[in-house]
Design an enzyme around this catalytic site. Sequence first.
Site, PDB file in Angstrom:
ATOM      1  N   ASP A  97      26.466   3.818   1.818  1.00 16.17           N
ATOM      2  CA  ASP A  97      28.076   3.738   1.855  1.00 16.17           C
ATOM      3  C   ASP A  97      28.490   3.474   0.555  1.00 16.17           C
ATOM      4  OD1 ASP A  97      27.440   1.003   1.159  1.00 16.17           O
ATOM      5  OD2 ASP A  97      28.003   0.196   3.144  1.00 16.17           O
ATOM      6  N   GLU A 119      20.753   4.923   7.358  1.00 20.42           N
ATOM      7  CA  GLU A 119      21.465   3.638   7.320  1.00 20.42           C
ATOM      8  C   GLU A 119      22.948   4.254   8.125  1.00 20.42           C
ATOM      9  OE1 GLU A 119      21.163   0.018   4.761  1.00 20.42           O
ATOM     10  OE2 GLU A 119      23.216   0.342   4.787  1.00 20.42           O
ATOM     11  N   GLU A 133      33.545   0.762   0.963  1.00 16.45           N
ATOM     12  CA  GLU A 133      32.452   1.286   1.602  1.00 16.45           C
ATOM     13  C   GLU A 133      32.632   1.642   3.165  1.00 16.45           C
ATOM     14  OE1 GLU A 133      32.641  -1.565  -0.603  1.00 16.45           O
ATOM     15  OE2 GLU A 133      30.953  -1.153  -1.902  1.00 16.45           O
ATOM     16  N   HIS A 209      29.441  -9.878  -5.589  1.00 18.51           N
ATOM     17  CA  HIS A 209      29.727  -8.917  -6.469  1.00 18.51           C
ATOM     18  C   HIS A 209      30.968  -7.686  -5.535  1.00 18.51           C
ATOM     19  CE1 HIS A 209      26.721  -6.680  -3.612  1.00 18.51           C
ATOM     20  NE2 HIS A 209      27.493  -5.695  -3.929  1.00 18.51           N
ATOM     21  N   ARG A 211      33.947  -5.662  -4.434  1.00 19.60           N
ATOM     22  CA  ARG A 211      35.295  -5.261  -4.945  1.00 19.60           C
ATOM     23  C   ARG A 211      36.570  -5.979  -4.261  1.00 19.60           C
ATOM     24  NH1 ARG A 211      35.273  -0.191  -8.257  1.00 19.60           N
ATOM     25  NH2 ARG A 211      32.979   0.071  -8.378  1.00 19.60           N
ATOM     26  N   HIS A 242      25.197  -9.791 -10.886  1.00 18.82           N
ATOM     27  CA  HIS A 242      25.013  -8.494 -11.151  1.00 18.82           C
ATOM     28  C   HIS A 242      25.898  -8.057 -12.451  1.00 18.82           C
ATOM     29  CE1 HIS A 242      26.955  -4.606 -10.046  1.00 18.82           C
ATOM     30  NE2 HIS A 242      26.483  -4.598  -8.943  1.00 18.82           N
TER      31      HIS A 242
END
Length: 382
Positions: A97, A119, A133, A209, A211, A242
């Site tokens: 994604d 996936e 995503e 991490h 967004r 990250h």
Amino acid sequence: MSRKVMCVFGTRPEANKMCPLVKELESRKEIEALVCVTAQHREMLDQMLAIFDVHPQFDLNIMEKQQTLTTITSKAMLGLEEVFRQVKPDIVLVHGDTTTTFAAALAAFYNHVPIGHVEAGLRSFDLQSPYPEEANRRLVGVLADVHFSPTVNNAENLKRENVQAPIFITGNTAIDALKLTVKEDYVFEDEALRQLDFGARKVIAITAHRRENYGQPMENIMEAFAHLASNHPEVQLVYPVHLSPYVQEVAHRHLDGLDNVLLVQPLGVADMHNLLARSYMVMTDSGGLQEEAPALGKPVLVLRRETERPEAVEAGTVRVIGTDRDVLIAEAEELLREGERYHSMAHAVNPYGDGFACRRIVDDLLYFLGEKDLPAENFFAK
Ligand code: UD1
Ligand code: UDP
């Protein structure tokens, strides 16, 4: 004549889950396996390519320090169009994604190259979370010619969307890698982890991490981590941070100087898996860690308001707790008491795979391409 199968990926989680598949593709005589990386991530991707010994034939090297979703998409699409015209793959495989995933699928569609989605079918049913995503995977779901879904639930999501292309249920390739990495006598590559006495304190593996957590949610998460460290000397937090400049800044601002918080560089996948295996519990907004920790019997508190991975929630090892500071602290403290809640969550379950996903995907792919008479048997969680 062998069939040209090109894997396209660009970020750490795609690499972790696609490299085992690349190896399986390379082992089949009917297939010419090719890899194109966008390098949406540079260092975190290279770390994984080195570990899995995968050498891409094409590297678009698109990463910028301040990249936006638009720059990633446009640079990836322009580069991929060139590669697809040159190579003319029989099929392109994309994973999951990310923005690389969507850009690769759209570039393949524009160039009449068939698309296999690995996936496939995960859904949170909220376009804003995870962002972007959920949109990326739905859009790829529309474009793909063949879907490889990890679980029955993922396949059902696609069927509910009236997807007509074939859907195979394969398990998640993340679990394939996990079977090879975790060892009792493992020696960490990361110096700080090598020095850590895992018996001395309860280790909590933490990451954040996403967004949609940027801003206040991330401040809340870091405040909760700092509070847990300050008020619980029996606890050791370990956080591989990250490389996003935003995440680096917020993590170091809140957590530097706390002597039971270890901030480390992004870990190689074997270090990460062995850290999970030696942890008391996990607090994360990562997708992949939600799949891996349950297989190792580790309770996971998910720092998001939803999940596209309900299987381990239903199995009882994962709780989705959001991003409110006080809720995070209360939930973590409940588990630290090591009472009934902890013991009911700390049992190994494997709803995401049995370690044979790559083999199934390649068998199903060969069937799809007309090179095999039968597909693999679908994966069913026991
Ligand atoms: C991306 C994916 C997300 C996935 C995450 C896994 C998108 C939109 N998001 O988010 O789905 O969960 O990867 O980690 O595709 N950076 C480096 N070096 C690296 C990697 C990143 O410096 O090796 C920095 C760069 O400044 C870069 C920034 O991190 O601009 C953000 O990277 P980006 O891929 O845009 O977003 P992620 O948050 O990593
Ligand atoms: N991972 C890793 N090193 C780290 C952090 C994560 O190898 O320092 C692995 C983790 O085991 C999982 C994948 O990276 O396989 C998850 O990546 P990430 O959390 O970046 O992305 P997401 O899964 O949320 O998309």
